[in-house]
Design a protein around this motif. Sequence first.
Motif, short mmCIF file in Angstrom:
data_model
loop_
_atom_site.label_atom_id
_atom_site.label_comp_id
_atom_site.label_asym_id
_atom_site.label_seq_id
_atom_site.Cartn_x
_atom_site.Cartn_y
_atom_site.Cartn_z
N GLN A 46 0.83 -1.21 0.00
CA GLN A 46 0.00 0.00 0.00
C GLN A 46 0.86 1.26 0.00
N ILE A 47 1.93 1.26 0.80
CA ILE A 47 2.82 2.43 0.84
C ILE A 47 3.61 2.53 -0.47
N TYR A 48 4.07 1.40 -0.98
CA TYR A 48 4.75 1.36 -2.28
C TYR A 48 3.86 1.95 -3.37
N TYR A 49 2.60 1.53 -3.39
CA TYR A 49 1.64 2.04 -4.38
C TYR A 49 1.51 3.56 -4.28
N THR A 50 1.34 4.06 -3.09
CA THR A 50 1.18 5.50 -2.89
C THR A 50 2.43 6.26 -3.32
N ASN A 51 3.60 5.72 -3.00
CA ASN A 51 4.84 6.36 -3.42
C ASN A 51 4.97 6.38 -4.94
N LEU A 52 4.54 5.32 -5.60
CA LEU A 52 4.57 5.30 -7.06
C LEU A 52 3.65 6.37 -7.64
N ARG A 53 2.50 6.56 -7.02
CA ARG A 53 1.60 7.63 -7.49
C ARG A 53 2.28 8.98 -7.35
N ASN A 54 2.95 9.21 -6.24
CA ASN A 54 3.68 10.46 -6.01
C ASN A 54 4.70 10.66 -7.13
N LEU A 55 5.50 9.64 -7.41
CA LEU A 55 6.52 9.76 -8.46
C LEU A 55 5.87 10.03 -9.82
N HIS A 56 4.80 9.33 -10.12
CA HIS A 56 4.09 9.48 -11.39
C HIS A 56 3.56 10.91 -11.56
N PHE A 59 10.77 12.43 -18.87
CA PHE A 59 9.38 12.49 -18.40
C PHE A 59 8.52 11.38 -18.99
N PHE A 60 8.48 11.25 -20.31
CA PHE A 60 7.57 10.31 -20.94
C PHE A 60 7.92 8.87 -20.57
N THR A 61 9.18 8.54 -20.53
CA THR A 61 9.61 7.20 -20.17
C THR A 61 9.21 6.86 -18.73
N MET A 62 9.57 7.73 -17.81
CA MET A 62 9.34 7.42 -16.40
C MET A 62 7.87 7.59 -16.01
N HIS A 63 7.18 8.56 -16.60
CA HIS A 63 5.76 8.73 -16.32
C HIS A 63 5.00 7.44 -16.66
N SER A 64 5.29 6.87 -17.80
CA SER A 64 4.65 5.61 -18.21
C SER A 64 5.06 4.45 -17.33
N LYS A 65 6.33 4.39 -16.97
CA LYS A 65 6.82 3.28 -16.14
C LYS A 65 6.18 3.33 -14.76
N TYR A 66 6.11 4.50 -14.16
CA TYR A 66 5.47 4.62 -12.85
C TYR A 66 4.01 4.17 -12.92
N GLU A 67 3.32 4.57 -13.98
CA GLU A 67 1.92 4.17 -14.14
C GLU A 67 1.81 2.65 -14.25
N GLU A 68 2.67 2.04 -15.05
CA GLU A 68 2.68 0.58 -15.17
C GLU A 68 2.91 -0.08 -13.80
N LEU A 69 3.86 0.46 -13.05
CA LEU A 69 4.18 -0.13 -11.75
C LEU A 69 3.05 0.05 -10.73
N TYR A 70 2.42 1.24 -10.71
CA TYR A 70 1.35 1.40 -9.72
C TYR A 70 0.11 0.62 -10.10
N SER A 95 20.50 15.43 -13.76
CA SER A 95 19.27 15.99 -14.34
C SER A 95 18.87 15.30 -15.64
N CYS A 96 19.75 14.51 -16.21
CA CYS A 96 19.46 13.84 -17.47
C CYS A 96 18.40 12.73 -17.32
N CYS A 97 18.35 12.13 -16.18
CA CYS A 97 17.55 10.91 -16.00
C CYS A 97 16.32 11.17 -15.14
N CYS A 98 15.14 11.16 -15.74
CA CYS A 98 13.83 11.18 -15.05
C CYS A 98 13.78 12.19 -13.91
N GLU A 99 14.21 13.37 -14.17
CA GLU A 99 14.24 14.42 -13.14
C GLU A 99 12.84 14.73 -12.63
N THR A 100 12.70 14.88 -11.33
CA THR A 100 11.41 15.24 -10.74
C THR A 100 11.52 16.46 -9.85
#
Length: 170
Positions: free
Chosen positions: A29-39, A47-58, A164-169
């Motif tokens: 449950q906490i993992y899921y919530t953290n993934l939503r935060n990252l997404h 952005f596009f790569t990690m946004h999609s990956k986070y969505e897949e994971l959550y 900053s090159c990699c999935c910066e948030t």
Amino acid sequence: MKNLEIIGLDESKVNKVKDALAQLLADYQIYYTNLRNLHWNVKGHKFFTMHSKYEELYNEAAAHVDEIAERILQLGAHPESRYSEYLKVATIKEIDGVVGGRESIELLLEYFKNLIAQERTLIDLAGDAHDDVTADLMTGYLASQEKNVWMLLAYAQHKHHDDSCCCETK
């Protein structure tokens, strides 16, 4: 007649499985919530790569949460449903603020390390209880997570001049 009697499992042997599933549920449950935060908060070059990956994971995590809770019910217990209780016992902690770049990849790898260790323990506990269904459920999770670990490690191998090159948030 109790469910465990019908499905042929010994309650005294299944108690450790139920406890481990309850712990895994809290961490998922906490993992899921953290993934939503990252997404929601991802920014930058990847952005596009990690946004999609986070969505897949959550989405995968949400399905696992449901399966774990249903397995707890099948074993004769009641799954916790309050985040306040999850936060008391979870070994995965809430993200305080937004993480990015390599930090987010490292965070995901730590989550997988934690979940994989719990799932391997659950396979052993389920084996001792002759609970093949729980063991099989965990084995399925492991297959997906080991692939995700491999892919994240491959993704992180890219040579960066700066973070900053990699999935910066940030």
